[in-house]
Design a protein around this motif. Structure first.
Motif, PDB file in Angstrom:
ATOM      1  N   UNK A  13     -29.621  11.208 -14.339  1.00 55.71           N
ATOM      2  CA  UNK A  13     -29.885  12.756 -13.674  1.00 55.71           C
ATOM      3  C   UNK A  13     -30.184  12.774 -12.277  1.00 55.71           C
ATOM      4  N   UNK A  14     -31.509  11.818 -12.123  1.00 60.08           N
ATOM      5  CA  UNK A  14     -31.673  11.743 -10.599  1.00 60.08           C
ATOM      6  C   UNK A  14     -31.176  11.366  -9.497  1.00 60.08           C
ATOM      7  N   UNK A  15     -30.302  10.347 -10.019  1.00 58.39           N
ATOM      8  CA  UNK A  15     -29.526   9.571  -9.116  1.00 58.39           C
ATOM      9  C   UNK A  15     -28.257  10.840  -8.729  1.00 58.39           C
ATOM     10  N   UNK A  16     -27.943  11.561  -9.701  1.00 60.46           N
ATOM     11  CA  UNK A  16     -26.846  12.704  -9.330  1.00 60.46           C
ATOM     12  C   UNK A  16     -27.688  13.782  -8.597  1.00 60.46           C
ATOM     13  N   UNK A  17     -28.953  14.096  -8.923  1.00 60.43           N
ATOM     14  CA  UNK A  17     -29.476  14.949  -8.119  1.00 60.43           C
ATOM     15  C   UNK A  17     -29.820  14.734  -6.620  1.00 60.43           C
ATOM     16  N   UNK A  18     -29.965  13.247  -6.322  1.00 59.07           N
ATOM     17  CA  UNK A  18     -30.130  12.675  -4.989  1.00 59.07           C
ATOM     18  C   UNK A  18     -28.927  13.046  -4.378  1.00 59.07           C
ATOM     19  N   UNK A  19     -27.650  12.430  -4.975  1.00 55.74           N
ATOM     20  CA  UNK A  19     -26.301  12.506  -4.222  1.00 55.74           C
ATOM     21  C   UNK A  19     -26.072  14.302  -3.938  1.00 55.74           C
ATOM     22  N   UNK A  20     -26.231  15.025  -4.893  1.00 52.02           N
ATOM     23  CA  UNK A  20     -25.799  16.291  -4.632  1.00 52.02           C
ATOM     24  C   UNK A  20     -26.689  16.920  -3.675  1.00 52.02           C
ATOM     25  N   UNK A  21     -28.059  16.663  -3.726  1.00 48.16           N
ATOM     26  CA  UNK A  21     -29.133  17.190  -2.755  1.00 48.16           C
ATOM     27  C   UNK A  21     -28.491  16.956  -1.470  1.00 48.16           C
ATOM     28  N   UNK A  22     -28.389  15.763  -1.069  1.00 47.73           N
ATOM     29  CA  UNK A  22     -27.798  15.272   0.211  1.00 47.73           C
ATOM     30  C   UNK A  22     -26.397  15.754   0.403  1.00 47.73           C
ATOM     31  N   UNK A  23     -25.450  15.832  -0.349  1.00 50.20           N
ATOM     32  CA  UNK A  23     -24.218  16.190  -0.286  1.00 50.20           C
ATOM     33  C   UNK A  23     -24.426  17.912   0.250  1.00 50.20           C
ATOM     34  N   UNK A  24     -25.127  18.751  -0.483  1.00 59.12           N
ATOM     35  CA  UNK A  24     -25.181  20.236  -0.328  1.00 59.12           C
ATOM     36  C   UNK A  24     -25.914  20.425   0.735  1.00 59.12           C
ATOM     37  N   UNK A  25     -26.880  19.667   1.237  1.00 60.37           N
ATOM     38  CA  UNK A  25     -27.662  19.853   2.611  1.00 60.37           C
ATOM     39  C   UNK A  25     -26.733  19.682   3.658  1.00 60.37           C
ATOM     40  N   UNK A  33     -40.892  20.400   3.192  1.00 55.30           N
ATOM     41  CA  UNK A  33     -41.059  19.224   3.905  1.00 55.30           C
ATOM     42  C   UNK A  33     -41.277  17.953   2.966  1.00 55.30           C
ATOM     43  N   UNK A  34     -42.321  18.399   1.940  1.00 53.22           N
ATOM     44  CA  UNK A  34     -42.574  17.609   0.936  1.00 53.22           C
ATOM     45  C   UNK A  34     -41.280  16.864   0.124  1.00 53.22           C
ATOM     46  N   UNK A  35     -40.178  17.972  -0.244  1.00 46.42           N
ATOM     47  CA  UNK A  35     -39.130  17.643  -0.811  1.00 46.42           C
ATOM     48  C   UNK A  35     -38.329  16.673  -0.014  1.00 46.42           C
ATOM     49  N   UNK A  36     -38.195  17.002   1.210  1.00 45.11           N
ATOM     50  CA  UNK A  36     -37.221  16.106   1.933  1.00 45.11           C
ATOM     51  C   UNK A  36     -37.855  15.007   2.548  1.00 45.11           C
ATOM     52  N   UNK A  37     -39.063  14.651   2.366  1.00 37.83           N
ATOM     53  CA  UNK A  37     -39.825  13.419   2.889  1.00 37.83           C
ATOM     54  C   UNK A  37     -40.160  12.804   1.718  1.00 37.83           C
ATOM     55  N   UNK A  38     -40.420  12.997   0.548  1.00 36.59           N
ATOM     56  CA  UNK A  38     -40.940  12.148  -0.383  1.00 36.59           C
ATOM     57  C   UNK A  38     -39.809  11.531  -1.240  1.00 36.59           C
ATOM     58  N   UNK A  39     -38.491  12.002  -0.825  1.00 40.20           N
ATOM     59  CA  UNK A  39     -37.129  11.631  -1.493  1.00 40.20           C
ATOM     60  C   UNK A  39     -37.025  10.027  -0.751  1.00 40.20           C
ATOM     61  N   UNK A  40     -37.382   9.884   0.459  1.00 43.70           N
ATOM     62  CA  UNK A  40     -37.449   8.474   0.845  1.00 43.70           C
ATOM     63  C   UNK A  40     -37.994   7.463   0.180  1.00 43.70           C
ATOM     64  N   UNK A  41     -39.452   7.860  -0.066  1.00 41.00           N
ATOM     65  CA  UNK A  41     -40.205   6.970  -0.747  1.00 41.00           C
ATOM     66  C   UNK A  41     -39.895   6.940  -2.196  1.00 41.00           C
ATOM     67  N   UNK A  42     -39.404   7.900  -2.915  1.00 44.40           N
ATOM     68  CA  UNK A  42     -38.649   7.636  -4.221  1.00 44.40           C
ATOM     69  C   UNK A  42     -37.451   6.696  -4.134  1.00 44.40           C
ATOM     70  N   UNK A  43     -36.486   7.087  -3.102  1.00 42.50           N
ATOM     71  CA  UNK A  43     -35.479   6.093  -3.000  1.00 42.50           C
ATOM     72  C   UNK A  43     -35.773   4.589  -2.790  1.00 42.50           C
ATOM     73  N   UNK A  44     -36.899   4.541  -1.893  1.00 43.39           N
ATOM     74  CA  UNK A  44     -37.426   3.190  -1.723  1.00 43.39           C
ATOM     75  C   UNK A  44     -37.873   2.370  -3.249  1.00 43.39           C
ATOM     76  N   UNK A  45     -38.679   3.053  -3.795  1.00 43.16           N
ATOM     77  CA  UNK A  45     -39.214   2.572  -5.048  1.00 43.16           C
ATOM     78  C   UNK A  45     -38.056   2.344  -6.150  1.00 43.16           C
ATOM     79  N   UNK A  46     -37.107   3.504  -6.096  1.00 43.76           N
ATOM     80  CA  UNK A  46     -36.136   3.190  -6.888  1.00 43.76           C
ATOM     81  C   UNK A  46     -35.230   1.877  -6.930  1.00 43.76           C
ATOM     82  N   UNK A  47     -34.949   1.631  -5.381  1.00 43.22           N
ATOM     83  CA  UNK A  47     -34.148   0.426  -5.022  1.00 43.22           C
ATOM     84  C   UNK A  47     -34.905  -0.888  -5.582  1.00 43.22           C
TER      85      UNK A  47
END
Ligand code: HEM
Ligand code: HEM
Length: 179
Positions: free
Chosen positions: A23-35, A140-154
């Motif tokens: 679900x989180x991977x889906x939310x990340x893809x949709x998040x970037x796509x919709x923005x 700002x928190x939402x669109x910045x923290x995502x990069x930390x999250x993606x790094x930890x997920x990878x």
């Protein structure tokens, strides 16, 4: 079977892990796509889906954390160096932190932006009185923290493959099936 043992994950922990992860991977893809979309009714329909689904995922995450606190802790495989144990523990802790920061910042940004959050006709999280400054901070928190999250997920996915293909232990398999 349902609960963990010291060496294996129970069914509930495994189901929660995979449902929430995908679900989180889906939310990340949709998040970037919709923005990245031009302003249109479809864009705002996707925003609504992203928000409602994000709220449902947050409730699963909260349940997962409560379940984790009540369940047995699965131990690292024997012979794993101290440094790697520490890295795994900190990595998992960070994943939980980001799993809370992302949906909570999203909800706060919307509410301070003066928007209600309808959740699939089940209930509505009401807007706060509009406050542009706070909405911007949570945005700002939402669109910045995502990069930390993606790094930890990878790193997390890399670690799972490292265990499976290089160390050849049962760390990946015990998250996939009952061992
Ligand atoms: C685990 C949960 C969530 C994840 C992983 C996530 C991820 C993302 C990502 C990757 C973006 C695109 C960021 C960018 O364009 O730089 C985004 C945008 C957005 N998210 Fe989330 N999100 C989550 C939950 C939520 C929730 C619960 C809400 C609100 C209820 C929300 C509201 C928004 C909004 C309004 C945007 C658009 C921001 C903009 O237009 O700049 N998100 N999200
Ligand atoms: C958004 C994506 C993901 C998140 C947020 C996430 C989160 C987590 C967390 C918090 C744990 C610790 C569980 C515990 O409380 O003991 C964990 C364990 C685990 N995850 Fe993920 N995960 C994600 C994706 C994945 C993927 C794609 C894989 C496989 C390629 C994977 C493989 C594993 C494995 C093997 C474990 C067990 C580690 C152990 O036994 O020490 N995860 N995950």
């Amino acid at each position: 079977m349902l609960k963990n043992t010291e060496n294996s994950y129970g069914l509930i922990a495994r189901i929660l892990h995979w449902v929430i992860s995908f679900s989180i991977i889906g939310l990340i893809c949709v998040g970037f796509f919709m923005s990245s979309m031009e302003s249109s009714p479809e864009k705002f329909e996707l925003y609504g889906m992203h928000k409602a689904f994000g709220v449902i995922v947050l409730s699963l995450i909260v349940f997962r954390i409560i379940w984790r606190l009540c369940d047995k802790v699965v131990l690292p495989p024997s012979g794993l160096p101290q440094m790697i144990r520490l890295a795994a523990k900190s990595g998992h802790f960070l994943l939980y932190v980001f799993m809370l920061i992302m949906p909570i910042s999203g909800i706060m940004m919307s509410r301070f932006g003066g928007h209600d959050i309808p959740v699939f006709g089940l209930f509505v999280i009401p807007a706060f009185e509009k406050n542009g400054e706070l909405a911007t901070i949570f945005h700002t928190i939402h669109v910045t923290a995502i990069w930390g999250f993606i790094a930890v997920i990878i790193m997390h996915i890399g670690a799972a493959f490292y265990h499976h293909f290089i160390r050849k232990d049962n760390v990946l398999m015990r998250m996939i099936k009952q061992l």
